[in-house]
Design a protein around this motif. Structure first.
Motif, PDB file in Angstrom:
ATOM      1  N   ASN A   1       0.620  10.023   5.908  1.00 55.15           N
ATOM      2  CA  ASN A   1      -0.603  10.368   5.177  1.00 55.15           C
ATOM      3  C   ASN A   1      -1.301   9.118   4.650  1.00 55.15           C
ATOM      4  OD1 ASN A   1      -0.393  13.124   5.578  1.00 55.15           O
ATOM      5  ND2 ASN A   1       0.707  13.498   3.659  1.00 55.15           N
ATOM      6  N   ILE A   2      -0.521   8.086   4.414  1.00 53.69           N
ATOM      7  CA  ILE A   2      -1.073   6.813   3.928  1.00 53.69           C
ATOM      8  C   ILE A   2      -1.497   5.929   5.098  1.00 53.69           C
ATOM      9  CG2 ILE A   2      -0.567   4.711   2.594  1.00 53.69           C
ATOM     10  CD1 ILE A   2       1.617   6.477   1.139  1.00 53.69           C
ATOM     11  N   THR A   3      -0.601   5.771   6.080  1.00 51.52           N
ATOM     12  CA  THR A   3      -0.876   4.819   7.157  1.00 51.52           C
ATOM     13  C   THR A   3      -1.966   5.283   8.115  1.00 51.52           C
ATOM     14  OG1 THR A   3       0.867   5.698   8.627  1.00 51.52           O
ATOM     15  CG2 THR A   3       1.495   3.967   7.067  1.00 51.52           C
ATOM     16  N   SER A   4      -2.322   6.576   8.050  1.00 47.32           N
ATOM     17  CA  SER A   4      -3.376   7.097   8.925  1.00 47.32           C
ATOM     18  C   SER A   4      -4.770   6.824   8.378  1.00 47.32           C
ATOM     19  CB  SER A   4      -3.191   8.600   9.137  1.00 47.32           C
ATOM     20  OG  SER A   4      -3.278   9.295   7.896  1.00 47.32           O
ATOM     21  N   VAL A   5      -4.876   6.370   7.143  1.00 46.52           N
ATOM     22  CA  VAL A   5      -6.200   6.204   6.527  1.00 46.52           C
ATOM     23  C   VAL A   5      -6.457   4.785   6.025  1.00 46.52           C
ATOM     24  CG1 VAL A   5      -6.370   8.632   5.880  1.00 46.52           C
ATOM     25  CG2 VAL A   5      -5.349   7.008   4.262  1.00 46.52           C
TER      26      VAL A   5
ATOM     27  N   GLU B   1       5.687  20.311   6.211  1.00 48.01           N
ATOM     28  CA  GLU B   1       5.419  20.700   4.827  1.00 48.01           C
ATOM     29  C   GLU B   1       4.389  19.775   4.188  1.00 48.01           C
ATOM     30  OE1 GLU B   1       8.883  21.174   2.399  1.00 48.01           O
ATOM     31  OE2 GLU B   1      10.001  22.229   3.970  1.00 48.01           O
ATOM     32  N   ASN B   2       4.284  18.531   4.682  1.00 50.16           N
ATOM     33  CA  ASN B   2       3.363  17.558   4.094  1.00 50.16           C
ATOM     34  C   ASN B   2       2.279  17.070   5.049  1.00 50.16           C
ATOM     35  OD1 ASN B   2       4.490  17.460   1.502  1.00 50.16           O
ATOM     36  ND2 ASN B   2       6.010  15.958   2.109  1.00 50.16           N
TER      37      ASN B   2
ATOM     38  N   SER C   1      -2.840  12.031  15.974  1.00 55.54           N
ATOM     39  CA  SER C   1      -2.891  11.233  14.747  1.00 55.54           C
ATOM     40  C   SER C   1      -2.630   9.772  15.088  1.00 55.54           C
ATOM     41  CB  SER C   1      -1.841  11.719  13.750  1.00 55.54           C
ATOM     42  OG  SER C   1      -2.162  12.996  13.262  1.00 55.54           O
ATOM     43  N   TYR C   2      -3.395   8.899  14.474  1.00 51.62           N
ATOM     44  CA  TYR C   2      -3.318   7.471  14.787  1.00 51.62           C
ATOM     45  C   TYR C   2      -3.294   6.668  13.492  1.00 51.62           C
ATOM     46  CZ  TYR C   2      -4.346   3.139  17.357  1.00 51.62           C
ATOM     47  OH  TYR C   2      -4.278   1.879  17.902  1.00 51.62           O
ATOM     48  N   GLY C   3      -2.586   5.572  13.510  1.00 47.50           N
ATOM     49  CA  GLY C   3      -2.509   4.711  12.333  1.00 47.50           C
ATOM     50  C   GLY C   3      -1.409   3.686  12.514  1.00 47.50           C
ATOM     51  N   TYR C   4      -0.804   3.265  11.411  1.00 45.99           N
ATOM     52  CA  TYR C   4       0.288   2.302  11.480  1.00 45.99           C
ATOM     53  C   TYR C   4       1.609   3.061  11.532  1.00 45.99           C
ATOM     54  CZ  TYR C   4      -3.228  -1.152  10.289  1.00 45.99           C
ATOM     55  OH  TYR C   4      -4.350  -1.946  10.304  1.00 45.99           O
TER      56      TYR C   4
ATOM     57  N   LEU D   1       0.831  -1.213   0.000  1.00 47.49           N
ATOM     58  CA  LEU D   1       0.000   0.000   0.000  1.00 47.49           C
ATOM     59  C   LEU D   1       0.863   1.260   0.000  1.00 47.49           C
ATOM     60  CD1 LEU D   1      -2.754  -1.124   2.522  1.00 47.49           C
ATOM     61  CD2 LEU D   1      -3.113  -0.543   0.122  1.00 47.49           C
ATOM     62  N   LEU D   2       1.957   1.235   0.742  1.00 48.28           N
ATOM     63  CA  LEU D   2       2.850   2.391   0.757  1.00 48.28           C
ATOM     64  C   LEU D   2       3.437   2.632  -0.626  1.00 48.28           C
ATOM     65  CD1 LEU D   2       4.662   1.853   4.174  1.00 48.28           C
ATOM     66  CD2 LEU D   2       3.103   3.719   3.605  1.00 48.28           C
ATOM     67  N   LYS D   3       3.915   1.569  -1.254  1.00 55.83           N
ATOM     68  CA  LYS D   3       4.492   1.706  -2.596  1.00 55.83           C
ATOM     69  C   LYS D   3       3.456   2.196  -3.603  1.00 55.83           C
ATOM     70  CE  LYS D   3       6.827  -0.932  -6.276  1.00 55.83           C
ATOM     71  NZ  LYS D   3       5.753  -0.824  -7.292  1.00 55.83           N
ATOM     72  N   GLU D   4       2.266   1.603  -3.558  1.00 55.68           N
ATOM     73  CA  GLU D   4       1.215   1.967  -4.511  1.00 55.68           C
ATOM     74  C   GLU D   4       0.788   3.430  -4.375  1.00 55.68           C
ATOM     75  OE1 GLU D   4      -1.864  -0.804  -3.659  1.00 55.68           O
ATOM     76  OE2 GLU D   4      -0.704  -2.541  -4.363  1.00 55.68           O
ATOM     77  N   ASN D   5       0.943   3.969  -3.168  1.00 58.34           N
ATOM     78  CA  ASN D   5       0.497   5.341  -2.916  1.00 58.34           C
ATOM     79  C   ASN D   5       1.632   6.357  -2.904  1.00 58.34           C
ATOM     80  OD1 ASN D   5      -2.601   5.409  -2.199  1.00 58.34           O
ATOM     81  ND2 ASN D   5      -1.790   3.520  -1.302  1.00 58.34           N
ATOM     82  N   GLY D   6       2.812   5.952  -3.385  1.00 55.66           N
ATOM     83  CA  GLY D   6       3.876   6.914  -3.625  1.00 55.66           C
ATOM     84  C   GLY D   6       4.897   7.100  -2.532  1.00 55.66           C
TER      85      GLY D   6
END
Length: 332
Positions: free
Chosen positions: A138-142, A271-272, A199-202, A75-80
Protein backbone atom coordinates in the motif's frame (compact mmCIF):
# COMPACT_ATOMS: atom_id res chain seq x y z
CA UNK A 1 56.52 -1.58 0.14
CA UNK A 2 53.22 -0.35 -1.42
CA UNK A 3 50.01 -2.15 -0.51
CA UNK A 4 48.88 -4.71 -3.05
CA UNK A 5 45.38 -4.04 -4.47
CA UNK A 6 42.57 -6.02 -2.84
CA UNK A 7 39.40 -7.36 -4.44
CA UNK A 8 37.31 -7.96 -1.35
CA UNK A 9 38.27 -6.93 2.15
CA UNK A 10 36.52 -7.70 5.43
CA UNK A 11 36.28 -4.77 7.82
CA UNK A 12 37.60 -5.57 11.29
CA UNK A 13 34.83 -6.20 13.83
CA UNK A 14 37.09 -4.77 16.54
CA UNK A 15 37.65 -1.55 14.63
CA UNK A 16 33.96 -1.33 13.72
CA UNK A 17 33.00 -1.59 17.38
CA UNK A 18 35.03 1.53 18.16
CA UNK A 19 33.78 3.31 15.04
CA UNK A 20 30.09 2.62 15.80
CA UNK A 21 30.46 3.69 19.42
CA UNK A 22 31.95 7.01 18.29
CA UNK A 23 29.64 7.61 15.31
CA UNK A 24 26.35 6.67 17.00
CA UNK A 25 27.10 7.53 20.62
CA UNK A 26 26.39 3.95 21.69
CA UNK A 27 28.00 1.86 24.39
CA UNK A 28 28.62 -1.50 22.76
CA UNK A 29 29.16 -4.85 24.44
CA UNK A 30 30.08 -6.77 21.29
CA UNK A 31 30.43 -6.37 17.54
CA UNK A 32 30.59 -9.77 15.83
CA UNK A 33 31.07 -10.62 12.17
CA UNK A 34 28.11 -12.80 11.18
CA UNK A 35 28.40 -13.66 7.51
CA UNK A 36 29.73 -12.75 4.10
CA UNK A 37 26.92 -12.75 1.62
CA UNK A 38 25.52 -10.18 -0.76
CA UNK A 39 26.85 -7.74 1.82
CA UNK A 40 28.87 -8.29 4.99
CA UNK A 41 26.73 -8.51 8.13
CA UNK A 42 27.72 -7.80 11.73
CA UNK A 43 25.63 -8.32 14.86
CA UNK A 44 25.89 -5.43 17.29
CA UNK A 45 24.99 -5.75 20.97
CA UNK A 46 24.69 -2.51 22.89
CA UNK A 47 23.87 -2.05 26.56
CA UNK A 48 20.19 -1.38 25.79
CA UNK A 49 19.52 -2.91 22.35
CA UNK A 50 20.74 -5.05 19.46
CA UNK A 51 21.48 -3.83 15.95
CA UNK A 52 22.66 -5.15 12.59
CA UNK A 53 25.44 -3.43 10.68
CA UNK A 54 25.71 -4.11 6.94
CA UNK A 55 28.69 -3.27 4.76
CA UNK A 56 27.99 -3.08 1.03
CA UNK A 57 30.20 -3.82 -1.97
CA UNK A 58 30.49 -1.16 -4.66
CA UNK A 59 30.40 -3.90 -7.31
CA UNK A 60 26.93 -4.79 -6.06
CA UNK A 61 25.38 -1.48 -5.07
CA UNK A 62 26.32 2.09 -5.97
CA UNK A 63 26.05 4.81 -3.35
CA UNK A 64 22.91 6.11 -5.07
CA UNK A 65 21.27 2.67 -4.98
CA UNK A 66 22.08 2.29 -1.29
CA UNK A 67 20.58 5.72 -0.63
CA UNK A 68 17.48 4.45 -2.43
CA UNK A 69 17.22 1.55 0.01
CA UNK A 70 17.55 3.97 2.93
CA UNK A 71 14.90 6.26 1.45
CA UNK A 72 12.52 3.33 0.90
CA UNK A 73 12.92 1.98 4.43
CA UNK A 74 12.45 5.44 5.94
CA UNK A 75 9.18 5.84 4.04
CA UNK A 76 8.00 2.38 5.05
CA UNK A 77 8.73 3.05 8.71
CA UNK A 78 7.14 6.50 8.63
CA UNK A 79 3.97 5.06 7.12
CA UNK A 80 3.53 2.22 9.60
CA UNK A 81 5.13 -0.81 7.92
CA UNK A 82 6.88 -3.27 10.21
CA UNK A 83 10.46 -3.16 8.91
CA UNK A 84 13.99 -3.02 10.26
CA UNK A 85 15.11 0.54 9.51
CA UNK A 86 18.35 2.56 9.25
CA UNK A 87 19.59 4.28 12.41
CA UNK A 88 20.86 7.87 12.37
CA UNK A 89 24.29 8.65 13.79
CA UNK A 90 25.00 11.64 16.04
CA UNK A 91 25.23 13.90 12.96
CA UNK A 92 21.90 12.69 11.59
CA UNK A 93 23.49 10.57 8.84
CA UNK A 94 22.32 7.05 8.00
CA UNK A 95 25.09 6.10 5.57
CA UNK A 96 28.66 5.47 6.68
CA UNK A 97 31.68 5.52 4.39
CA UNK A 98 34.87 3.49 4.81
CA UNK A 99 38.16 3.69 2.93
CA UNK A 100 38.70 -0.06 2.63
CA UNK A 101 41.58 -1.89 0.95
CA UNK A 102 39.70 -2.20 -2.36
CA UNK A 103 38.23 1.32 -2.24
CA UNK A 104 35.19 2.95 -0.68
CA UNK A 105 32.65 0.72 1.04
CA UNK A 106 29.39 1.89 2.59
CA UNK A 107 27.70 0.77 5.79
CA UNK A 108 24.32 1.11 7.49
CA UNK A 109 23.32 0.42 11.08
CA UNK A 110 19.87 -1.18 11.17
CA UNK A 111 17.41 -1.71 13.97
CA UNK A 112 17.22 -5.35 15.01
CA UNK A 113 14.29 -7.50 13.91
CA UNK A 114 13.28 -9.16 17.16
CA UNK A 115 12.77 -12.91 17.23
CA UNK A 116 13.92 -15.24 14.50
CA UNK A 117 12.96 -16.86 11.19
CA UNK A 118 10.15 -19.40 11.10
CA UNK A 119 10.15 -21.95 8.28
CA UNK A 120 7.24 -24.12 9.48
CA UNK A 121 4.58 -21.43 9.45
CA UNK A 122 1.21 -21.64 11.19
CA UNK A 123 -1.99 -20.34 9.61
CA UNK A 124 -1.98 -17.34 11.96
CA UNK A 125 1.57 -16.51 10.92
CA UNK A 126 0.70 -16.91 7.23
CA UNK A 127 -2.18 -14.46 7.61
CA UNK A 128 0.08 -12.02 9.48
CA UNK A 129 2.64 -12.15 6.67
CA UNK A 130 -0.11 -11.52 4.12
CA UNK A 131 -1.54 -8.56 6.03
CA UNK A 132 1.86 -6.99 6.63
CA UNK A 133 3.05 -7.50 3.05
CA UNK A 134 -0.12 -5.78 1.85
CA UNK A 135 0.66 -2.82 4.13
CA UNK A 136 4.12 -2.61 2.56
CA UNK A 137 2.56 -2.65 -0.92
CA UNK A 138 0.00 0.00 0.00
CA UNK A 139 2.99 2.27 0.58
CA UNK A 140 5.35 1.16 -2.18
CA UNK A 141 2.63 1.41 -4.85
CA UNK A 142 2.20 5.17 -4.35
CA UNK A 143 5.72 6.48 -3.69
CA UNK A 144 8.50 7.57 -6.03
CA UNK A 145 12.06 7.43 -4.73
CA UNK A 146 14.55 10.18 -5.51
CA UNK A 147 17.32 7.61 -5.80
CA UNK A 148 17.09 5.09 -8.64
CA UNK A 149 16.63 1.39 -8.00
CA UNK A 150 16.67 -1.60 -10.36
CA UNK A 151 13.58 -2.29 -12.45
CA UNK A 152 12.39 -5.90 -12.67
CA UNK A 153 11.32 -6.49 -16.26
CA UNK A 154 11.56 -9.43 -18.66
CA UNK A 155 14.75 -7.82 -19.94
CA UNK A 156 16.43 -7.62 -16.50
CA UNK A 157 15.14 -10.95 -15.16
CA UNK A 158 15.26 -13.13 -18.27
CA UNK A 159 16.81 -11.77 -21.47
CA UNK A 160 19.96 -10.12 -20.11
CA UNK A 161 20.79 -12.72 -17.42
CA UNK A 162 20.55 -15.54 -19.98
CA UNK A 163 22.93 -13.67 -22.29
CA UNK A 164 25.35 -13.12 -19.40
CA UNK A 165 25.10 -16.76 -18.31
CA UNK A 166 26.10 -18.25 -21.66
CA UNK A 167 29.83 -18.73 -20.81
CA UNK A 168 28.88 -20.63 -17.63
CA UNK A 169 26.93 -23.17 -19.71
CA UNK A 170 29.74 -24.08 -22.11
CA UNK A 171 29.68 -27.68 -20.81
CA UNK A 172 25.88 -27.73 -20.53
CA UNK A 173 24.56 -26.79 -23.97
CA UNK A 174 21.27 -28.68 -23.60
CA UNK A 175 20.51 -26.93 -20.32
CA UNK A 176 21.30 -23.55 -21.86
CA UNK A 177 19.02 -24.21 -24.82
CA UNK A 178 16.23 -25.24 -22.44
CA UNK A 179 16.67 -22.08 -20.35
CA UNK A 180 16.71 -19.79 -23.39
CA UNK A 181 13.67 -21.43 -25.02
CA UNK A 182 11.74 -21.39 -21.75
CA UNK A 183 12.49 -17.70 -21.27
CA UNK A 184 11.15 -16.95 -24.74
CA UNK A 185 7.94 -18.85 -23.91
CA UNK A 186 7.56 -17.00 -20.60
CA UNK A 187 8.00 -13.61 -22.27
CA UNK A 188 5.37 -14.50 -24.84
CA UNK A 189 3.02 -15.81 -22.13
CA UNK A 190 3.32 -12.64 -20.07
CA UNK A 191 2.20 -10.58 -23.06
CA UNK A 192 -1.10 -12.48 -22.96
CA UNK A 193 -1.89 -10.97 -19.54
CA UNK A 194 -3.38 -7.51 -19.14
CA UNK A 195 -0.32 -6.39 -17.18
CA UNK A 196 -1.35 -2.75 -17.48
CA UNK A 197 -3.85 -3.52 -14.72
CA UNK A 198 -1.29 -5.22 -12.45
CA UNK A 199 -0.28 -3.41 -9.27
CA UNK A 200 3.10 -1.77 -9.77
CA UNK A 201 5.61 -0.17 -7.44
CA UNK A 202 8.67 -1.07 -5.40
CA UNK A 203 8.85 -4.77 -4.64
CA UNK A 204 11.26 -6.36 -2.16
CA UNK A 205 11.88 -9.28 -4.56
CA UNK A 206 13.11 -11.65 -1.87
CA UNK A 207 10.20 -12.17 0.53
CA UNK A 208 11.42 -15.50 1.90
CA UNK A 209 11.30 -16.58 5.58
CA UNK A 210 15.03 -15.86 5.93
CA UNK A 211 14.17 -12.18 5.50
CA UNK A 212 11.58 -11.71 8.25
CA UNK A 213 11.42 -12.53 11.94
CA UNK A 214 8.58 -13.41 14.28
CA UNK A 215 9.01 -12.39 17.91
CA UNK A 216 7.78 -14.53 20.81
CA UNK A 217 4.79 -12.20 21.03
CA UNK A 218 3.92 -12.98 17.41
CA UNK A 219 4.95 -9.63 15.92
CA UNK A 220 6.47 -9.68 12.45
CA UNK A 221 9.38 -7.59 11.14
CA UNK A 222 10.58 -7.55 7.52
CA UNK A 223 14.21 -6.82 6.72
CA UNK A 224 16.80 -7.03 3.93
CA UNK A 225 15.43 -4.81 1.17
CA UNK A 226 18.76 -4.93 -0.62
CA UNK A 227 17.16 -6.19 -3.85
CA UNK A 228 14.17 -3.85 -3.72
CA UNK A 229 13.29 -2.39 -7.10
CA UNK A 230 10.42 -1.36 -9.35
CA UNK A 231 8.17 -4.01 -10.77
CA UNK A 232 4.85 -5.81 -10.52
CA UNK A 233 3.99 -6.21 -6.86
CA UNK A 234 2.91 -9.77 -7.66
CA UNK A 235 6.66 -10.44 -7.73
CA UNK A 236 6.62 -10.33 -3.92
CA UNK A 237 3.74 -12.79 -3.73
CA UNK A 238 5.73 -14.96 -6.13
CA UNK A 239 8.93 -14.82 -4.08
CA UNK A 240 6.99 -15.96 -1.01
CA UNK A 241 5.40 -18.75 -3.06
CA UNK A 242 8.95 -19.93 -3.82
CA UNK A 243 9.18 -20.98 -0.17
CA UNK A 244 6.28 -23.42 -0.58
CA UNK A 245 7.61 -24.73 -3.87
CA UNK A 246 11.02 -25.48 -2.34
CA UNK A 247 9.40 -27.23 0.63
CA UNK A 248 7.34 -29.28 -1.81
CA UNK A 249 10.37 -29.95 -4.05
CA UNK A 250 12.34 -31.27 -1.07
CA UNK A 251 9.48 -33.43 0.18
CA UNK A 252 8.58 -31.33 3.23
CA UNK A 253 5.10 -30.38 1.95
CA UNK A 254 2.55 -32.09 -0.25
CA UNK A 255 1.18 -30.27 -3.28
CA UNK A 256 -2.17 -29.88 -1.53
CA UNK A 257 -0.70 -28.47 1.67
CA UNK A 258 1.60 -26.08 -0.20
CA UNK A 259 -1.36 -24.72 -2.16
CA UNK A 260 -3.53 -24.50 0.96
CA UNK A 261 -0.89 -22.56 2.92
CA UNK A 262 -0.34 -20.10 0.10
CA UNK A 263 -4.11 -19.57 -0.11
CA UNK A 264 -4.18 -18.74 3.62
CA UNK A 265 -1.43 -16.18 3.04
CA UNK A 266 -3.37 -14.66 0.13
CA UNK A 267 -6.51 -14.42 2.27
CA UNK A 268 -4.53 -12.41 4.82
CA UNK A 269 -3.11 -10.18 2.07
CA UNK A 270 -6.60 -9.48 0.74
CA UNK A 271 -7.68 -8.19 4.13
CA UNK A 272 -5.53 -5.09 3.47
CA UNK A 273 -5.09 -5.00 -0.31
CA UNK A 274 -6.70 -6.50 -3.40
CA UNK A 275 -4.90 -8.84 -5.76
CA UNK A 276 -6.57 -10.03 -8.95
CA UNK A 277 -6.88 -13.62 -10.12
CA UNK A 278 -4.90 -12.72 -13.23
CA UNK A 279 -2.01 -11.46 -11.09
CA UNK A 280 -2.03 -14.78 -9.23
CA UNK A 281 -2.06 -16.67 -12.55
CA UNK A 282 1.05 -14.72 -13.60
CA UNK A 283 3.04 -15.92 -10.58
CA UNK A 284 4.46 -19.08 -12.26
CA UNK A 285 5.85 -17.04 -15.16
CA UNK A 286 7.23 -14.27 -12.96
CA UNK A 287 8.82 -17.08 -10.94
CA UNK A 288 10.91 -18.25 -13.90
CA UNK A 289 12.32 -14.73 -14.01
CA UNK A 290 13.10 -14.93 -10.29
CA UNK A 291 15.10 -18.15 -10.67
CA UNK A 292 16.97 -16.92 -13.76
CA UNK A 293 17.70 -13.49 -12.25
CA UNK A 294 19.31 -14.95 -9.13
CA UNK A 295 21.24 -17.52 -11.16
CA UNK A 296 22.58 -14.60 -13.19
CA UNK A 297 23.43 -12.71 -10.03
CA UNK A 298 25.38 -15.66 -8.66
CA UNK A 299 27.29 -15.88 -11.93
CA UNK A 300 28.05 -12.17 -12.14
CA UNK A 301 29.26 -12.04 -8.53
CA UNK A 302 31.13 -15.33 -8.59
CA UNK A 303 34.43 -13.82 -7.40
CA UNK A 304 32.93 -11.88 -4.53
CA UNK A 305 30.23 -14.10 -3.15
CA UNK A 306 29.13 -17.36 -4.70
CA UNK A 307 32.45 -19.03 -5.44
CA UNK A 308 31.89 -21.70 -2.78
CA UNK A 309 29.02 -23.34 -4.64
CA UNK A 310 28.65 -21.92 -8.16
CA UNK A 311 29.83 -24.47 -10.72
CA UNK A 312 28.67 -27.03 -13.26
CA UNK A 313 26.93 -29.25 -10.72
CA UNK A 314 25.12 -26.31 -9.11
CA UNK A 315 24.00 -24.98 -12.51
CA UNK A 316 22.74 -28.40 -13.60
CA UNK A 317 20.81 -28.83 -10.34
CA UNK A 318 19.35 -25.33 -10.61
CA UNK A 319 18.14 -25.90 -14.16
CA UNK A 320 16.54 -29.17 -12.98
CA UNK A 321 14.75 -27.18 -10.26
CA UNK A 322 13.59 -24.58 -12.80
CA UNK A 323 12.37 -27.40 -15.05
CA UNK A 324 10.36 -28.81 -12.14
CA UNK A 325 8.83 -25.37 -11.47
CA UNK A 326 7.89 -24.99 -15.13
CA UNK A 327 6.43 -28.49 -15.44
CA UNK A 328 4.39 -28.04 -12.26
CA UNK A 329 3.02 -24.53 -12.75
CA UNK A 330 3.47 -23.18 -16.29
CA UNK A 331 1.23 -23.73 -19.30
CA UNK A 332 2.56 -22.84 -22.73
Amino acid sequence: MPKFPAQYSTLSAIALKTYIEDAYGLKLITCKYLLRGVSDTYIIEATDAQYVFKVYREQHRSADEIKGEIELLNLLKENGASVAYPIKDTRGDQLQQFEAAEGIRYGILFSYAEGGPVFELTDDQLKTIGRQMAIVHNITSVIELKHQRKAYTTETTLTQPIKDLKPAFKDLPEEYTYLKETADKVIEKLTSFDTGKFSYGYCQYDFLPKNFHFSEAGTLTFFDFDFAGKGYLANDLMSFFVHFFVHNYTGKLSNEEADRMFAVFISGYRENRDVTEEELKAIPYLGVGFWVFYLGFQHDHFDDWSNLFFGTRFIKDRVALIRSWVNKYCEF
